[in-house]
Design an enzyme around this catalytic site. Structure first.
Site, PDB file in Angstrom:
ATOM      1  N   GLU A  52      14.231  61.245  54.731  1.00 53.70           N
ATOM      2  CA  GLU A  52      15.622  60.894  55.010  1.00 53.70           C
ATOM      3  C   GLU A  52      16.155  60.320  53.704  1.00 53.70           C
ATOM      4  O   GLU A  52      15.729  59.251  53.272  1.00 53.70           O
ATOM      5  CB  GLU A  52      15.590  59.874  56.150  1.00 53.70           C
ATOM      6  CG  GLU A  52      16.854  59.831  56.907  1.00 53.70           C
ATOM      7  CD  GLU A  52      17.426  58.476  56.733  1.00 53.70           C
ATOM      8  OE1 GLU A  52      18.156  58.320  55.741  1.00 53.70           O
ATOM      9  OE2 GLU A  52      17.120  57.618  57.554  1.00 53.70           O
TER      10      GLU A  52
ATOM     11  N   CYS B  71      21.423  53.562  55.701  1.00 57.30           N
ATOM     12  CA  CYS B  71      21.572  55.008  55.457  1.00 57.30           C
ATOM     13  C   CYS B  71      22.838  55.542  56.131  1.00 57.30           C
ATOM     14  O   CYS B  71      23.370  56.561  55.734  1.00 57.30           O
ATOM     15  CB  CYS B  71      20.358  55.768  55.939  1.00 57.30           C
ATOM     16  SG  CYS B  71      19.357  54.900  57.109  1.00 57.30           S
TER      17      CYS B  71
HETATM   18  P1  NAP Z   1      12.667  54.995  46.490  1.00 58.54           P
HETATM   19  O1  NAP Z   1      12.800  54.706  45.050  1.00 58.54           O
HETATM   20  O2  NAP Z   1      12.958  56.362  46.933  1.00 58.54           O
HETATM   21  O3  NAP Z   1      11.183  54.590  46.900  1.00 58.54           O
HETATM   22  C1  NAP Z   1      10.724  54.772  48.232  1.00 58.54           C
HETATM   23  C2  NAP Z   1       9.220  54.938  48.200  1.00 58.54           C
HETATM   24  O4  NAP Z   1       8.862  56.139  47.537  1.00 58.54           O
HETATM   25  C3  NAP Z   1       8.493  53.837  47.481  1.00 58.54           C
HETATM   26  O5  NAP Z   1       7.293  53.608  48.186  1.00 58.54           O
HETATM   27  C4  NAP Z   1       8.202  54.427  46.128  1.00 58.54           C
HETATM   28  O6  NAP Z   1       7.056  53.936  45.499  1.00 58.54           O
HETATM   29  C5  NAP Z   1       7.967  55.875  46.473  1.00 58.54           C
HETATM   30  N1  NAP Z   1       8.310  56.784  45.362  1.00 58.54           N
HETATM   31  C6  NAP Z   1       9.536  56.971  44.842  1.00 58.54           C
HETATM   32  N2  NAP Z   1       9.481  57.908  43.880  1.00 58.54           N
HETATM   33  C7  NAP Z   1       8.196  58.328  43.806  1.00 58.54           C
HETATM   34  C8  NAP Z   1       7.505  59.281  43.006  1.00 58.54           C
HETATM   35  N3  NAP Z   1       8.149  59.993  42.074  1.00 58.54           N
HETATM   36  N4  NAP Z   1       6.195  59.441  43.188  1.00 58.54           N
HETATM   37  C9  NAP Z   1       5.540  58.720  44.129  1.00 58.54           C
HETATM   38  N5  NAP Z   1       6.130  57.788  44.909  1.00 58.54           N
HETATM   39  C10 NAP Z   1       7.441  57.595  44.752  1.00 58.54           C
HETATM   40  O7  NAP Z   1      13.598  54.043  47.359  1.00 58.54           O
HETATM   41  P2  NAP Z   1      13.831  52.466  47.321  1.00 58.54           P
HETATM   42  O8  NAP Z   1      12.825  51.814  46.445  1.00 58.54           O
HETATM   43  O9  NAP Z   1      13.846  52.052  48.713  1.00 58.54           O
HETATM   44  O10 NAP Z   1      15.289  52.242  46.756  1.00 58.54           O
HETATM   45  C11 NAP Z   1      15.811  52.864  45.617  1.00 58.54           C
HETATM   46  C12 NAP Z   1      17.080  53.598  45.974  1.00 58.54           C
HETATM   47  O11 NAP Z   1      16.846  54.411  47.118  1.00 58.54           O
HETATM   48  C13 NAP Z   1      18.271  52.761  46.395  1.00 58.54           C
HETATM   49  O12 NAP Z   1      19.011  52.285  45.324  1.00 58.54           O
HETATM   50  C14 NAP Z   1      19.049  53.710  47.248  1.00 58.54           C
HETATM   51  O13 NAP Z   1      19.878  54.494  46.456  1.00 58.54           O
HETATM   52  C15 NAP Z   1      18.025  54.576  47.883  1.00 58.54           C
HETATM   53  N6  NAP Z   1      17.724  54.256  49.300  1.00 58.54           N
HETATM   54  C16 NAP Z   1      18.372  54.950  50.247  1.00 58.54           C
HETATM   55  C17 NAP Z   1      18.096  54.696  51.573  1.00 58.54           C
HETATM   56  C18 NAP Z   1      18.796  55.456  52.639  1.00 58.54           C
HETATM   57  O14 NAP Z   1      18.513  55.226  53.787  1.00 58.54           O
HETATM   58  N7  NAP Z   1      19.672  56.334  52.308  1.00 58.54           N
HETATM   59  C19 NAP Z   1      17.170  53.737  51.943  1.00 58.54           C
HETATM   60  C20 NAP Z   1      16.508  53.038  50.946  1.00 58.54           C
HETATM   61  C21 NAP Z   1      16.802  53.320  49.623  1.00 58.54           C
HETATM   62  P3  NAP Z   1       7.020  52.569  44.671  1.00 58.54           P
HETATM   63  O15 NAP Z   1       6.985  51.487  45.710  1.00 58.54           O
HETATM   64  O16 NAP Z   1       5.764  52.657  43.910  1.00 58.54           O
HETATM   65  O17 NAP Z   1       8.252  52.521  43.842  1.00 58.54           O
END
Ligand code: NAP
Length: 505
Positions: free
Chosen positions: A263, A300
Site C-alpha cells: 500500500e 494513507c
Molecule cells: P518506507 O521508507 O517505505 O519504509 C517502510 C519499510 O520498508 C521500512 O521497514 C524500511 O526499512 C523498508 N524499506 C524501504 N525501502 C527499502 C529498500 N529499498 N530495501 C529494503 N527495505 C526497504 O516508509 P516510512 O519509513 O514509513 O516513511 C517514509 C515515507 O513513506 C514517508 O515520508 C511517506 O511519504 C511514506 N509513507 C506513506 C504511507 C502511506 O500510508 N501512504 C505510510 C507510511 C509512510 P528501514 O526500516 O530499514 O528503513
C-alpha cells in the site's frame, strides 16, 4: 507500569541479539540501543516459520481463533505500557495510541469470529455426474488453503494497527500462515512489547514457536533478505512508493516470484459538487481542514487534493479552510526522515510557477503545521509531479473552470485508495458522470464525509489501482484482507478420509 525494552529480536520463541546496533529516536531524545537485524536472523525466522507451518497451517479454526483472541488479551494486559512507549517513540498523542490499540485488538477478534464462521473458505462442490454424456464428471471440491510463511513490514504511521500485531499479521495468522515481522525503526520498543504479547499467546495456546518472529531493522538488508527468502510466500507492506516499489521489484525478480501486497500512498481527491457548495461551502472547508490535519496528515487516506469549480462558493470554502488551518497547532511528525520528506515535498510544490501559496506555515525539525496551495485544472493536468503524495498536512485546491474540466481532472488521477464526493440531491447528474471514472481510480468512494477513519468491517476496501496498492484485487483492511494469504485448491475424486478437515463436511 513502564516498559524498558531489552532491544532484542524474537526468533521462534527466543529473544536474541546480533552485534550491530541502531539507536531509537524517541521524542524525548533519549534514544536506546536496539540490536540491528541481518540476513542470518531472517533465515532462522523463516526456517522456523516453515517448520511451524506443518502444524499451524493444519490447525483447527477454533485453535487459531483462540490464539487471535489470546493475542488481543495479552495486548490489553500491557495496554498502558504500550501507550506509554508508543507515544514516546512516535510523538502520536496517548489518545490516538489508545484508539489504535482498540482497533488492533478489535481486528484480531474480528478475524477470530470470521474464521469460525467459515465463509472465507469459499467451499464449493461440483457433484459427480457418472452418467453424463459424452463423458462423466468427476466430483470436484474446492477450499481456500493457507499459503505458508508470510512477511509483514511494520508501518511507521500505524505503530499498532499496521505493525507487529496489526491487520496484515492478524489476517495471515487467521488464514493459518506463520508470520515474520520486520519492525519499523521508528518504534522498535513498541514492536518489542507487542511481540512479547504474541509470544505469551503462543505459549499459552501451546503453538509452535516458529508461528511468529519479529526482527528489528537497522538497514535495508533485513527487508531485502526477507522478501527474497525462498520460504516466504507473500508480503504485506504499508509505506512509501519508493521503498514499496523497490521491495515489489525484488519479489518479482525472485526465481519464484511472490505477491507483494503493498500500500504505497495516495492523495485521495475530494470533489466539491456545485449544489453542496451552494448549501455549505464554509462547513465543507472546515471539515476538510480537520481531516487534512488529523494525525499530522500522516494517514494513507489523507485528503491531499480538492477539486472545485471556480466562483464565490470556492472562495468561501478556501477562506474557511485556511482560517481553520492557520490556527492548527504544530504536531510532531513520526520521524525526522518523514519531516524531511514533508519539507522537500512542500518545496517542490511551492516552486511550481502555476501554483499559488494560500497558507504558509512551518516545519521545524519534527514539528509540522499545514500548508495549502491553489492551482488551476489546466496546470494540474499538465504537471504530473503535482500529483505526488506529500505525506503530512499539505493540501492543494484545484480550481476548475466547469464540470467538464472537473471530469478531465478526474480522468487524470492515478490509482487512489479513496475518492470523495461532497454532494447534495441536486448534484446527482454530475455525480453520476463522475462515478464511472472514480470507480476505475479508487478502492473506496465516499459521499459527504472525509476519507480519514477507515472502518474495519466486512465491506471495507483499503486498496485500489496502482500506485495506491500493488494488487488492485486486494484490501489490507477488513475481513476480506484474509484472501491475500489463501490459495484455492481443488480436490478431484479424493476420498473423504484424506480431505482437509474444513472440506470433510
Ligand atoms: P518506507 O521508507 O517505505 O519504509 C517502510 C519499510 O520498508 C521500512 O521497514 C524500511 O526499512 C523498508 N524499506 C524501504 N525501502 C527499502 C529498500 N529499498 N530495501 C529494503 N527495505 C526497504 O516508509 P516510512 O519509513 O514509513 O516513511 C517514509 C515515507 O513513506 C514517508 O515520508 C511517506 O511519504 C511514506 N509513507 C506513506 C504511507 C502511506 O500510508 N501512504 C505510510 C507510511 C509512510 P528501514 O526500516 O530499514 O528503513
Amino acid at each position: 507500569m513502564t516498559f524498558t525494552p531489552h532491544g532484542k529480536h524474537l526468533i521462534a520463541g527466543d529473544w536474541v541479539a546480533a552485534d550491530a546496533k541502531f539507536t531509537s529516536t524517541p521524542t524525548n531524545g533519549a534514544g536506546q540501543e536496539f540490536s540491528a537485524g541481518n540476513a542470518d536472523l531472517v533465515d532462522a525466522a523463516c526456517l522456523a516459520a516453515e517448520e511451524a507451518f506443518w502444524d499451524y497451517g493444519y490447525s483447527s479454526r477454533e485453535t487459531r481463533a483462540a490464539f487471535l483472541n489470546a493475542i488481543a488479551d495479552e495486548i490489553e494486559a500491557r495496554g498502558d505500557a504500550i501507550t506509554e512507549i508508543g507515544t514516546l517513540e512516535t510523538g502520536l498523542p496517548a489518545g490516538r495510541l489508545q484508539g489504535e490499540r482498540g482497533r488492533t485488538t478489535g481486528q484480531l477478534r474480528l478475524f477470530a469470529t470470521e474464521i469460525l464462521k467459515g465463509d472465507y473458505l469459499d467451499k464449493r462442490l461440483d457433484e459427480a455426474l457418472p452418467d453424463r454424456q459424452p463423458a462423466p464428471r468427476p466430483e470436484i471440491r474446492l477450499v481456500e488453503r493457507p499459503i505458508g510463511p508470510v512477511a509483514v513490514f511494520g508501518a511507521s504511521n500505524f505503530p499498532l494497527a499496521f505493525s507487529t500485531a496489526g491487520g496484515d499479521t492478524a489476517a495471515a495468522l487467521a488464514a493459518g500462515c506463520p508470520v515474520v515481522v520486520k519492525g519499523h525503526e521508528a518504534h522498535p520498543g513498541t514492536a518489542e512489547i507487542v511481540a512479547e504479547a504474541i509470544h505469551a499467546a503462543i505459549k499459552s495456546c501451546g503453538l509452535h514457536p516458529g508461528t511468529f518472529s519479529m526482527i528489528h531493522g537497522g538497514s535495508y538488508e533485513v527487508g531485502g533478505a526477507l522478501v527474497t527468502h525462498p520460504l516466504i510466500n507473500a508480503v504485506g507492506f504499508t509505506g512509501s512508493f519508493r521503498g514499496g516499489k523497490a521491495l515489489f521489484d525484488l519479489c518479482a525478480q525472485r526465481d519464484v516470484p511472490i505477491p507483494f501486497f503493498g500500500e504505497l500512498g495516495s492523495i485521495n481527491p475530494v470533489f466539491l459538487l456545485p449544489e453542496a457548495m451552494k448549501a455549505r461551502a464554509a462547513s465543507i472547508g472546515a471539515g476538510w481542514a480537520g481531516s487534512l490535519t488529523m494525525g499530522a496528515g500522516q494517514f494513507c487516506t489523507n485528503p491531499g487534493v480538492v477539486v472545485t469549480v471556480e466562483g464565490a462558493e470556492t472562495d468561501a470554502f478556501v477562506d474557511a479552510a485556511v482560517s481553520e488551518l492557520a490556527n492548527a497547532p504544530a504536531q510532531i511528525m513520526l520521524t525526522e526522515g518523514i519531516a524531511d520528506a514533508y519539507r522537500a515535498g512542500r518545496d517542490k510544490i511551492a516552486a511550481h510557477a502555476g501554483v499559488e501559496e494560500l497558507l504558509a506555515s512551518s516545519c521545524e525539525k519534527r514539528d509540522a503545521t499545514p500548508y495549502v496551495y491553489i492551482t488551476t485544472g489546466k496546470e494540474w493536468l499538465s504537471n504530473k509531479d503535482l500529483a505526488h503524495e506529500v505525506f503530512g498536512p499539505l493540501g492543494i485546491v484545484i480550481k476548475v473552470k466547469d464540470q467538464d474540466e472537473m471530469l478531465a481532472v478526474a480522468h487524470g488521477f492515478d490509482g487512489q485508495l479513496t475518492c470523495t464526493l461532497q454532494m447534495d440531491d441536486g448534484d446527482m447528474k454530475v455525480a453520476g458522470k463522475l462515478l464511472p471514472v472514480l470507480e476505475r481510480k479508487a478502492g473506496r468512494i465516499l459521499a459527504n464525509g472525509f476519507p480519514t477513519g477507515v472502518e474495519v468491517s466486512s465491506a471495507m476496501v483499503h486498496g485500489g489501482p496502482y500506485p495506491a496498492s500493488t494488487n488492485f484485487g486486494a484490501t489490507s483492511v477488513g475481513t476480506m484482507a484474509i484472501r491475500r494469504f489463501l490459495r484455492p485448491v481443488s480436490y478431484q475424486n479424493l476420498p473423504a478420509a484424506i480431505l482437509p478437515a474444513d472440506l470433510k463436511d
